[in-house]
Motif scaffolding. Structure first.
Motif, PDB file in Angstrom:
ATOM      1  N   THR A 181       0.825  -1.204   0.000  1.00 54.92           N
ATOM      2  CA  THR A 181       0.000   0.000   0.000  1.00 54.92           C
ATOM      3  C   THR A 181       0.858   1.251   0.000  1.00 54.92           C
ATOM      4  N   GLU A 182       1.902   1.250   0.822  1.00 54.28           N
ATOM      5  CA  GLU A 182       2.762   2.433   0.938  1.00 54.28           C
ATOM      6  C   GLU A 182       3.505   2.713  -0.360  1.00 54.28           C
ATOM      7  N   PHE A 183       3.926   1.674  -1.052  1.00 51.61           N
ATOM      8  CA  PHE A 183       4.605   1.872  -2.337  1.00 51.61           C
ATOM      9  C   PHE A 183       3.664   2.567  -3.320  1.00 51.61           C
ATOM     10  N   HIS A 184       2.440   2.074  -3.405  1.00 49.28           N
ATOM     11  CA  HIS A 184       1.474   2.667  -4.338  1.00 49.28           C
ATOM     12  C   HIS A 184       1.127   4.093  -3.935  1.00 49.28           C
ATOM     13  N   ARG A 185       1.024   4.335  -2.637  1.00 47.80           N
ATOM     14  CA  ARG A 185       0.745   5.710  -2.178  1.00 47.80           C
ATOM     15  C   ARG A 185       1.860   6.654  -2.602  1.00 47.80           C
ATOM     16  N   ARG A 186       3.101   6.198  -2.485  1.00 48.76           N
ATOM     17  CA  ARG A 186       4.234   7.056  -2.851  1.00 48.76           C
ATOM     18  C   ARG A 186       4.272   7.326  -4.352  1.00 48.76           C
ATOM     19  N   VAL A 187       3.857   6.350  -5.141  1.00 45.11           N
ATOM     20  CA  VAL A 187       3.782   6.571  -6.597  1.00 45.11           C
ATOM     21  C   VAL A 187       2.762   7.656  -6.899  1.00 45.11           C
ATOM     22  N   VAL A 188       1.592   7.546  -6.279  1.00 47.68           N
ATOM     23  CA  VAL A 188       0.552   8.553  -6.504  1.00 47.68           C
ATOM     24  C   VAL A 188       1.028   9.918  -6.010  1.00 47.68           C
ATOM     25  N   GLU A 189       1.688   9.941  -4.868  1.00 49.93           N
ATOM     26  CA  GLU A 189       2.211  11.190  -4.320  1.00 49.93           C
ATOM     27  C   GLU A 189       3.226  11.823  -5.271  1.00 49.93           C
ATOM     28  N   ALA A 190       4.033  10.998  -5.921  1.00 51.68           N
ATOM     29  CA  ALA A 190       5.056  11.492  -6.846  1.00 51.68           C
ATOM     30  C   ALA A 190       4.463  12.051  -8.128  1.00 51.68           C
ATOM     31  N   SER A 191       3.164  11.854  -8.330  1.00 46.94           N
ATOM     32  CA  SER A 191       2.511  12.407  -9.522  1.00 46.94           C
ATOM     33  C   SER A 191       2.323  13.912  -9.413  1.00 46.94           C
ATOM     34  N   LYS A 192       2.525  14.441  -8.200  1.00 50.18           N
ATOM     35  CA  LYS A 192       2.416  15.878  -7.945  1.00 50.18           C
ATOM     36  C   LYS A 192       0.980  16.393  -8.149  1.00 50.18           C
ATOM     37  N   ASN A 193       0.008  15.511  -7.946  1.00 45.87           N
ATOM     38  CA  ASN A 193      -1.394  15.899  -8.094  1.00 45.87           C
ATOM     39  C   ASN A 193      -2.106  15.616  -6.777  1.00 45.87           C
ATOM     40  N   ASP A 194      -2.292  16.653  -5.962  1.00 47.78           N
ATOM     41  CA  ASP A 194      -2.876  16.471  -4.639  1.00 47.78           C
ATOM     42  C   ASP A 194      -4.301  15.931  -4.702  1.00 47.78           C
ATOM     43  N   LEU A 195      -5.065  16.362  -5.711  1.00 53.54           N
ATOM     44  CA  LEU A 195      -6.431  15.883  -5.824  1.00 53.54           C
ATOM     45  C   LEU A 195      -6.460  14.396  -6.149  1.00 53.54           C
ATOM     46  N   MET A 196      -5.540  13.948  -6.998  1.00 53.86           N
ATOM     47  CA  MET A 196      -5.459  12.529  -7.316  1.00 53.86           C
ATOM     48  C   MET A 196      -5.176  11.716  -6.051  1.00 53.86           C
ATOM     49  N   LEU A 197      -4.287  12.234  -5.207  1.00 58.77           N
ATOM     50  CA  LEU A 197      -3.961  11.537  -3.967  1.00 58.77           C
ATOM     51  C   LEU A 197      -5.165  11.487  -3.040  1.00 58.77           C
ATOM     52  N   ARG A 198      -5.915  12.580  -2.970  1.00 57.86           N
ATOM     53  CA  ARG A 198      -7.108  12.614  -2.118  1.00 57.86           C
ATOM     54  C   ARG A 198      -8.163  11.617  -2.592  1.00 57.86           C
ATOM     55  N   ILE A 199      -8.306  11.487  -3.900  1.00 60.49           N
ATOM     56  CA  ILE A 199      -9.269  10.527  -4.443  1.00 60.49           C
ATOM     57  C   ILE A 199      -8.788   9.097  -4.219  1.00 60.49           C
ATOM     58  N   TRP A 200      -7.472   8.889  -4.356  1.00 59.18           N
ATOM     59  CA  TRP A 200      -6.909   7.540  -4.229  1.00 59.18           C
ATOM     60  C   TRP A 200      -7.143   6.959  -2.842  1.00 59.18           C
ATOM     61  N   HIS A 201      -7.011   7.768  -1.799  1.00 63.47           N
ATOM     62  CA  HIS A 201      -7.117   7.255  -0.430  1.00 63.47           C
ATOM     63  C   HIS A 201      -8.442   6.536  -0.167  1.00 63.47           C
ATOM     64  N   PRO A 202      -9.598   7.168  -0.398  1.00 66.41           N
ATOM     65  CA  PRO A 202     -10.852   6.430  -0.132  1.00 66.41           C
ATOM     66  C   PRO A 202     -11.057   5.245  -1.066  1.00 66.41           C
ATOM     67  N   VAL A 203     -10.596   5.353  -2.320  1.00 63.05           N
ATOM     68  CA  VAL A 203     -10.710   4.217  -3.238  1.00 63.05           C
ATOM     69  C   VAL A 203      -9.946   3.027  -2.677  1.00 63.05           C
ATOM     70  N   HIS A 204      -8.720   3.270  -2.209  1.00 58.50           N
ATOM     71  CA  HIS A 204      -7.920   2.178  -1.662  1.00 58.50           C
ATOM     72  C   HIS A 204      -8.527   1.636  -0.374  1.00 58.50           C
ATOM     73  N   GLN A 205      -9.075   2.523   0.455  1.00 57.03           N
ATOM     74  CA  GLN A 205      -9.705   2.067   1.697  1.00 57.03           C
ATOM     75  C   GLN A 205     -10.893   1.148   1.407  1.00 57.03           C
ATOM     76  N   LEU A 206     -11.662   1.504   0.395  1.00 60.55           N
ATOM     77  CA  LEU A 206     -12.810   0.669   0.033  1.00 60.55           C
ATOM     78  C   LEU A 206     -12.351  -0.693  -0.456  1.00 60.55           C
TER      79      LEU A 206
END
Length: 225
Positions: free
Chosen positions: A147-172
Protein backbone atom coordinates in the motif's frame (compact mmCIF):
# COMPACT_ATOMS: atom_id res chain seq x y z
CA UNK A 1 -34.67 8.84 14.89
CA UNK A 2 -32.34 10.53 12.41
CA UNK A 3 -33.57 12.85 9.65
CA UNK A 4 -33.72 11.24 6.23
CA UNK A 5 -30.18 11.03 4.80
CA UNK A 6 -31.49 12.54 1.57
CA UNK A 7 -33.45 15.39 3.17
CA UNK A 8 -32.38 18.91 2.22
CA UNK A 9 -32.27 20.10 5.83
CA UNK A 10 -30.07 17.21 6.95
CA UNK A 11 -27.68 17.62 4.00
CA UNK A 12 -27.51 21.38 4.54
CA UNK A 13 -26.55 20.96 8.20
CA UNK A 14 -23.91 18.31 7.39
CA UNK A 15 -22.43 20.53 4.68
CA UNK A 16 -22.47 23.45 7.10
CA UNK A 17 -20.59 21.48 9.76
CA UNK A 18 -18.06 20.40 7.13
CA UNK A 19 -17.57 24.02 6.05
CA UNK A 20 -17.03 25.09 9.67
CA UNK A 21 -14.41 22.35 10.11
CA UNK A 22 -12.67 23.54 6.94
CA UNK A 23 -12.91 27.29 7.62
CA UNK A 24 -11.77 26.91 11.26
CA UNK A 25 -8.85 24.74 10.12
CA UNK A 26 -9.81 21.96 12.53
CA UNK A 27 -7.60 18.87 12.60
CA UNK A 28 -8.17 15.41 14.14
CA UNK A 29 -8.18 15.83 17.91
CA UNK A 30 -9.42 19.45 17.80
CA UNK A 31 -12.64 20.43 19.55
CA UNK A 32 -15.63 21.43 17.47
CA UNK A 33 -17.63 24.56 18.32
CA UNK A 34 -20.27 24.01 20.99
CA UNK A 35 -23.75 22.95 20.03
CA UNK A 36 -24.99 26.46 20.83
CA UNK A 37 -22.38 28.04 18.58
CA UNK A 38 -23.18 25.59 15.76
CA UNK A 39 -26.88 26.49 16.03
CA UNK A 40 -25.97 30.17 15.74
CA UNK A 41 -23.48 29.78 12.89
CA UNK A 42 -25.65 27.38 10.91
CA UNK A 43 -28.87 29.28 11.58
CA UNK A 44 -30.52 25.93 12.28
CA UNK A 45 -32.68 24.46 15.01
CA UNK A 46 -30.99 22.93 18.04
CA UNK A 47 -32.71 19.55 17.56
CA UNK A 48 -31.63 19.34 13.91
CA UNK A 49 -28.01 20.16 14.76
CA UNK A 50 -28.06 17.65 17.61
CA UNK A 51 -29.33 14.86 15.33
CA UNK A 52 -26.66 15.64 12.73
CA UNK A 53 -23.97 15.48 15.40
CA UNK A 54 -25.34 12.15 16.62
CA UNK A 55 -25.18 10.77 13.08
CA UNK A 56 -21.57 11.93 12.69
CA UNK A 57 -20.68 10.33 16.03
CA UNK A 58 -22.21 7.01 15.00
CA UNK A 59 -20.02 7.09 11.89
CA UNK A 60 -16.97 7.68 14.08
CA UNK A 61 -16.24 11.10 12.55
CA UNK A 62 -16.63 12.93 15.86
CA UNK A 63 -16.58 11.89 19.51
CA UNK A 64 -18.26 13.59 22.47
CA UNK A 65 -16.48 13.59 25.82
CA UNK A 66 -18.69 14.44 28.76
CA UNK A 67 -17.70 17.75 30.30
CA UNK A 68 -15.11 18.46 27.59
CA UNK A 69 -16.93 18.86 24.29
CA UNK A 70 -17.07 17.25 20.86
CA UNK A 71 -13.82 16.36 19.08
CA UNK A 72 -12.88 15.52 15.50
CA UNK A 73 -11.67 11.93 15.23
CA UNK A 74 -8.67 10.66 13.23
CA UNK A 75 -9.72 9.54 9.75
CA UNK A 76 -8.62 5.95 10.32
CA UNK A 77 -11.22 5.54 13.09
CA UNK A 78 -14.16 6.35 10.82
CA UNK A 79 -16.70 3.64 10.08
CA UNK A 80 -17.86 5.39 6.90
CA UNK A 81 -15.65 3.30 4.62
CA UNK A 82 -16.93 0.06 6.12
CA UNK A 83 -20.52 1.21 5.69
CA UNK A 84 -19.93 2.18 2.08
CA UNK A 85 -18.22 -1.13 1.41
CA UNK A 86 -21.18 -3.01 2.87
CA UNK A 87 -23.91 -1.12 1.03
CA UNK A 88 -22.22 -0.25 -2.27
CA UNK A 89 -19.78 -3.08 -2.93
CA UNK A 90 -21.95 -6.12 -2.29
CA UNK A 91 -22.25 -7.08 -5.96
CA UNK A 92 -19.36 -8.16 -8.25
CA UNK A 93 -19.97 -5.44 -10.90
CA UNK A 94 -19.52 -2.70 -8.28
CA UNK A 95 -16.32 -4.31 -7.03
CA UNK A 96 -14.98 -4.55 -10.58
CA UNK A 97 -15.87 -0.91 -11.19
CA UNK A 98 -14.01 0.08 -8.04
CA UNK A 99 -10.90 -1.78 -9.19
CA UNK A 100 -11.14 -0.12 -12.60
CA UNK A 101 -11.10 3.26 -10.88
CA UNK A 102 -7.94 2.27 -9.04
CA UNK A 103 -6.29 1.15 -12.29
CA UNK A 104 -7.19 4.42 -14.00
CA UNK A 105 -5.80 6.47 -11.11
CA UNK A 106 -2.58 4.58 -10.54
CA UNK A 107 -1.67 4.08 -14.20
CA UNK A 108 -2.02 7.83 -14.73
CA UNK A 109 -0.07 8.49 -11.52
CA UNK A 110 2.79 6.22 -12.58
CA UNK A 111 3.07 8.03 -15.91
CA UNK A 112 3.07 11.45 -14.27
CA UNK A 113 5.58 10.27 -11.65
CA UNK A 114 7.97 9.20 -14.42
CA UNK A 115 7.91 12.76 -15.73
CA UNK A 116 7.55 14.83 -12.56
CA UNK A 117 9.13 12.93 -9.65
CA UNK A 118 12.18 14.46 -7.99
CA UNK A 119 15.28 12.86 -6.46
CA UNK A 120 13.72 12.74 -3.00
CA UNK A 121 10.65 10.87 -4.22
CA UNK A 122 12.76 8.43 -6.22
CA UNK A 123 14.83 7.79 -3.10
CA UNK A 124 11.66 7.17 -1.07
CA UNK A 125 10.42 4.65 -3.63
CA UNK A 126 13.79 2.89 -3.54
CA UNK A 127 13.69 2.83 0.26
CA UNK A 128 10.20 1.32 0.15
CA UNK A 129 11.41 -1.41 -2.21
CA UNK A 130 14.29 -2.23 0.14
CA UNK A 131 11.84 -2.50 3.03
CA UNK A 132 9.64 -4.83 1.02
CA UNK A 133 12.62 -7.02 0.14
CA UNK A 134 13.55 -7.23 3.81
CA UNK A 135 10.00 -8.24 4.74
CA UNK A 136 9.97 -10.97 2.09
CA UNK A 137 13.24 -12.38 3.43
CA UNK A 138 11.77 -12.46 6.94
CA UNK A 139 8.61 -14.14 5.68
CA UNK A 140 6.44 -11.26 6.86
CA UNK A 141 3.34 -9.89 5.13
CA UNK A 142 3.73 -7.26 2.42
CA UNK A 143 0.21 -5.85 2.49
CA UNK A 144 0.99 -2.60 4.33
CA UNK A 145 4.29 -2.09 2.51
CA UNK A 146 2.55 -2.70 -0.82
CA UNK A 147 0.00 0.00 0.00
CA UNK A 148 2.76 2.43 0.94
CA UNK A 149 4.60 1.87 -2.34
CA UNK A 150 1.47 2.67 -4.34
CA UNK A 151 0.74 5.71 -2.18
CA UNK A 152 4.23 7.06 -2.85
CA UNK A 153 3.78 6.57 -6.60
CA UNK A 154 0.55 8.55 -6.50
CA UNK A 155 2.21 11.19 -4.32
CA UNK A 156 5.06 11.49 -6.85
CA UNK A 157 2.51 12.41 -9.52
CA UNK A 158 2.42 15.88 -7.94
CA UNK A 159 -1.39 15.90 -8.09
CA UNK A 160 -2.88 16.47 -4.64
CA UNK A 161 -6.43 15.88 -5.82
CA UNK A 162 -5.46 12.53 -7.32
CA UNK A 163 -3.96 11.54 -3.97
CA UNK A 164 -7.11 12.61 -2.12
CA UNK A 165 -9.27 10.53 -4.44
CA UNK A 166 -6.91 7.54 -4.23
CA UNK A 167 -7.12 7.25 -0.43
CA UNK A 168 -10.85 6.43 -0.13
CA UNK A 169 -10.71 4.22 -3.24
CA UNK A 170 -7.92 2.18 -1.66
CA UNK A 171 -9.70 2.07 1.70
CA UNK A 172 -12.81 0.67 0.03
CA UNK A 173 -10.76 -2.00 -1.75
CA UNK A 174 -9.07 -2.89 1.54
CA UNK A 175 -12.50 -3.22 3.19
CA UNK A 176 -13.53 -5.73 0.52
CA UNK A 177 -10.30 -7.73 0.23
CA UNK A 178 -7.91 -8.11 3.16
CA UNK A 179 -6.29 -11.51 2.56
CA UNK A 180 -2.52 -11.52 3.28
CA UNK A 181 -0.08 -12.37 0.49
CA UNK A 182 1.70 -15.71 0.52
CA UNK A 183 5.44 -15.83 -0.20
CA UNK A 184 5.05 -16.64 -3.90
CA UNK A 185 2.66 -13.72 -4.38
CA UNK A 186 4.94 -11.42 -2.38
CA UNK A 187 7.94 -12.26 -4.58
CA UNK A 188 5.87 -11.56 -7.69
CA UNK A 189 4.65 -8.21 -6.32
CA UNK A 190 8.18 -7.22 -5.32
CA UNK A 191 9.52 -7.94 -8.81
CA UNK A 192 6.69 -6.02 -10.45
CA UNK A 193 7.26 -3.07 -8.13
CA UNK A 194 10.93 -3.05 -9.10
CA UNK A 195 9.89 -2.80 -12.74
CA UNK A 196 7.56 0.12 -12.01
CA UNK A 197 10.23 1.85 -9.95
CA UNK A 198 12.87 1.41 -12.69
CA UNK A 199 10.56 2.90 -15.32
CA UNK A 200 9.73 5.89 -13.10
CA UNK A 201 13.37 6.46 -12.17
CA UNK A 202 14.34 6.34 -15.87
CA UNK A 203 11.63 8.84 -16.81
CA UNK A 204 9.90 6.38 -19.17
CA UNK A 205 6.28 7.42 -18.98
CA UNK A 206 4.70 4.84 -21.27
CA UNK A 207 6.69 2.02 -19.71
CA UNK A 208 5.74 3.13 -16.20
CA UNK A 209 2.07 3.21 -17.20
CA UNK A 210 2.28 -0.18 -18.93
CA UNK A 211 4.01 -1.86 -16.00
CA UNK A 212 1.61 -0.39 -13.46
CA UNK A 213 -1.39 -1.51 -15.52
CA UNK A 214 -0.01 -5.02 -15.93
CA UNK A 215 0.78 -5.24 -12.22
CA UNK A 216 -2.66 -4.12 -11.10
CA UNK A 217 -4.51 -6.39 -13.50
CA UNK A 218 -2.54 -9.40 -12.23
CA UNK A 219 -2.81 -8.31 -8.60
CA UNK A 220 -6.54 -7.65 -8.66
CA UNK A 221 -8.54 -9.84 -6.25
CA UNK A 222 -11.77 -8.38 -7.64
CA UNK A 223 -11.74 -9.19 -11.32
CA UNK A 224 -12.23 -12.93 -10.82
CA UNK A 225 -15.85 -12.64 -9.63
Amino acid sequence: MFPEAGSNKFQTILRGIHQIIESDGLQPGDRLPSERELVSRLQAGRSSVREALRALELLGIIKTRRGEGTFLQPRNTHHLVDLLAFYILRDPPSRRNLWEIRVLLEVAAAGKAAVLSDKKEIKELEHQLNQMESLVKKGETLNAADTEFHRRVVEASKNDLMLRIWHPVHQLIHAVQTEPMDREKALQVLEEHRGIYTAIRSGRREQAESRMRSHLLKESPLNTD
